[in-house]
Scaffold this motif. Sequence first.
Motif, PDB file in Angstrom:
ATOM      1  N   MET A   2       0.753  -1.371   0.031  1.00  0.00           N
ATOM      2  CA  MET A   2       0.026  -0.042  -0.067  1.00  0.00           C
ATOM      3  C   MET A   2       1.046   1.089   0.014  1.00  0.00           C
ATOM      4  O   MET A   2       0.679   2.056  -0.571  1.00  0.00           O
ATOM      5  CB  MET A   2      -1.000  -0.235   1.203  1.00  0.00           C
ATOM      6  CG  MET A   2      -1.750   1.171   1.271  1.00  0.00           C
ATOM      7  SD  MET A   2      -3.160   1.138   0.123  1.00  0.00           S
ATOM      8  CE  MET A   2      -4.217   2.209   0.754  1.00  0.00           C
ATOM      9  N   PHE A   3       1.987   1.111   0.913  1.00  0.00           N
ATOM     10  CA  PHE A   3       2.912   2.499   0.950  1.00  0.00           C
ATOM     11  C   PHE A   3       3.525   2.531  -0.299  1.00  0.00           C
ATOM     12  O   PHE A   3       3.774   3.915  -0.803  1.00  0.00           O
ATOM     13  CB  PHE A   3       3.523   2.181   2.212  1.00  0.00           C
ATOM     14  CG  PHE A   3       4.922   3.380   2.120  1.00  0.00           C
ATOM     15  CD1 PHE A   3       4.305   4.545   2.637  1.00  0.00           C
ATOM     16  CD2 PHE A   3       6.095   3.221   1.904  1.00  0.00           C
ATOM     17  CE1 PHE A   3       5.489   5.712   2.686  1.00  0.00           C
ATOM     18  CE2 PHE A   3       7.041   4.323   1.864  1.00  0.00           C
ATOM     19  CZ  PHE A   3       6.547   5.413   2.405  1.00  0.00           C
ATOM     20  N   LYS A   4       3.945   1.394  -1.175  1.00  0.00           N
ATOM     21  CA  LYS A   4       4.349   1.843  -2.369  1.00  0.00           C
ATOM     22  C   LYS A   4       3.780   2.245  -3.177  1.00  0.00           C
ATOM     23  O   LYS A   4       4.155   3.294  -4.246  1.00  0.00           O
ATOM     24  CB  LYS A   4       5.114   0.282  -2.784  1.00  0.00           C
ATOM     25  CG  LYS A   4       6.144  -0.197  -1.911  1.00  0.00           C
ATOM     26  CD  LYS A   4       6.860  -1.560  -2.757  1.00  0.00           C
ATOM     27  CE  LYS A   4       7.935  -1.964  -1.854  1.00  0.00           C
ATOM     28  NZ  LYS A   4       8.318  -3.380  -2.326  1.00  0.00           N
ATOM     29  N   LYS A   5       2.301   1.927  -3.499  1.00  0.00           N
ATOM     30  CA  LYS A   5       1.480   2.494  -4.309  1.00  0.00           C
ATOM     31  C   LYS A   5       1.240   4.028  -3.967  1.00  0.00           C
ATOM     32  O   LYS A   5       1.181   4.726  -5.040  1.00  0.00           O
ATOM     33  CB  LYS A   5       0.162   1.741  -4.218  1.00  0.00           C
ATOM     34  CG  LYS A   5       0.262   0.243  -4.892  1.00  0.00           C
ATOM     35  CD  LYS A   5      -1.129  -0.235  -4.951  1.00  0.00           C
ATOM     36  CE  LYS A   5      -1.104  -1.479  -5.488  1.00  0.00           C
ATOM     37  NZ  LYS A   5      -2.253  -2.381  -5.491  1.00  0.00           N
ATOM     38  N   LEU A   6       1.069   4.459  -2.883  1.00  0.00           N
ATOM     39  CA  LEU A   6       1.045   5.804  -2.451  1.00  0.00           C
ATOM     40  C   LEU A   6       2.246   6.530  -3.031  1.00  0.00           C
ATOM     41  O   LEU A   6       2.106   7.587  -3.402  1.00  0.00           O
ATOM     42  CB  LEU A   6       0.985   6.016  -1.029  1.00  0.00           C
ATOM     43  CG  LEU A   6      -0.413   5.626  -0.657  1.00  0.00           C
ATOM     44  CD1 LEU A   6      -0.634   5.822   0.989  1.00  0.00           C
ATOM     45  CD2 LEU A   6      -1.612   6.643  -1.145  1.00  0.00           C
ATOM     46  N   LEU A   7       3.340   6.286  -2.585  1.00  0.00           N
ATOM     47  CA  LEU A   7       4.707   6.551  -3.128  1.00  0.00           C
ATOM     48  C   LEU A   7       4.858   6.801  -4.549  1.00  0.00           C
ATOM     49  O   LEU A   7       5.317   7.862  -5.042  1.00  0.00           O
ATOM     50  CB  LEU A   7       5.904   5.973  -2.485  1.00  0.00           C
ATOM     51  CG  LEU A   7       7.368   6.444  -2.275  1.00  0.00           C
ATOM     52  CD1 LEU A   7       7.303   7.948  -2.094  1.00  0.00           C
ATOM     53  CD2 LEU A   7       8.230   5.631  -2.037  1.00  0.00           C
ATOM     54  N   LEU A   8       4.465   5.751  -5.207  1.00  0.00           N
ATOM     55  CA  LEU A   8       4.202   5.788  -6.792  1.00  0.00           C
ATOM     56  C   LEU A   8       3.617   6.935  -7.308  1.00  0.00           C
ATOM     57  O   LEU A   8       4.000   7.501  -8.058  1.00  0.00           O
ATOM     58  CB  LEU A   8       4.066   4.421  -7.251  1.00  0.00           C
ATOM     59  CG  LEU A   8       4.092   4.271  -8.835  1.00  0.00           C
ATOM     60  CD1 LEU A   8       5.512   4.772  -9.354  1.00  0.00           C
ATOM     61  CD2 LEU A   8       3.990   3.004  -9.256  1.00  0.00           C
ATOM     62  N   GLY A   9       2.251   6.981  -6.607  1.00  0.00           N
ATOM     63  CA  GLY A   9       1.280   8.017  -7.131  1.00  0.00           C
ATOM     64  C   GLY A   9       1.847   9.274  -6.814  1.00  0.00           C
ATOM     65  O   GLY A   9       1.627  10.205  -7.611  1.00  0.00           O
ATOM     66  N   ALA A  10       2.528   9.552  -5.760  1.00  0.00           N
ATOM     67  CA  ALA A  10       2.874  10.853  -5.335  1.00  0.00           C
ATOM     68  C   ALA A  10       4.083  11.256  -6.435  1.00  0.00           C
ATOM     69  O   ALA A  10       4.123  12.572  -6.618  1.00  0.00           O
ATOM     70  CB  ALA A  10       3.508  10.829  -3.835  1.00  0.00           C
TER      71      ALA A  10
END
Length: 150
Positions: A1-9
């Motif tokens: 989940m954190f990786k997806k948020l970081l990628l989105g940012a």
Amino acid sequence: MFKKLLLGACVLAIAGAAYVRLSPTDLARFAVAPIATEAGDTATSNSFKAARQITTPATDILQAVNAVALKTERTQIIAGSVAEGLVTYETRSALMGYPDYTTATVIDSEGGPLLVIRGESRFGKSDLGVNRDRVEGWLTQLGPLVVPAS
């Protein structure tokens, strides 16, 4: 989940930087003659305008402004020319490439011809004083060609 948020940012940051760098300039908004009726300064949160009496012919002062402007890092002409009597420059910030637009012209006033230079930020509500610093720096470099503000 954190990786997806970081990628989105990261994607959003890259898209924002691309928009700032690649979006077209609205010359109808920025390449217009600044207006002044007397010498003095006017500031807003994202712009600064200075009007000064001149001690040399209009063409000579605009040539001097052009020389000073083009020595400024990351600055180029985007509209007009000295011969047209109106020149608009784009100066980009070093890190993010935010554009500021500075327009110079000479206008007639009751007290004699005025050099009017206006700098404005394209993005944001505040320019953190960079337009004032640029315009005042250019005026300082013009030296005796302009009458200092009283």
